[in-house]
Design a protein around this motif. Structure first.
Motif: not given
Length: 83
Positions: A29-30, A38-39
């Motif tokens: 996910a990181v 993405l942000a």
């Protein structure tokens, strides 16, 4: 079913595997925001990624505990057979 009883480190191995899996999902996910531009995720996600090595250490501790218990059982059997 197995006739072998659970060793002293079996619970640690299972818990370590679970923590390692959660950490691995956090690592994925990181890195997704970097790959897809993405942000960034909040700092909490980076701290969750630290669960991966923690889970590995817990599981290794369980494996070492099982190995030590097996060595103690083997030595006790040898001592009982010898004397």
């Amino acid at each position: 079913m197995s006739d072998r009883s659970d060793g002293p480190g079996d619970v640690l191995v299972r818990v370590g595997g679970l923590v390692f899996g959660i950490g691995m999902l956090s690592v994925i996910a990181v890195f997704v925001p970097y790959v897809f531009d993405l942000a960034r995720l909040p700092s909490f996600a980076y701290w969750m990624a630290m669960l991966m090595p923690l889970g590995l250490l817990v599981a290794l501790g369980g494996l070492f505990a099982d190995a030590r218990a097996g060595t103690r059982r083997r030595r006790a059997r040898e001592a009982a057979a010898a004397g």
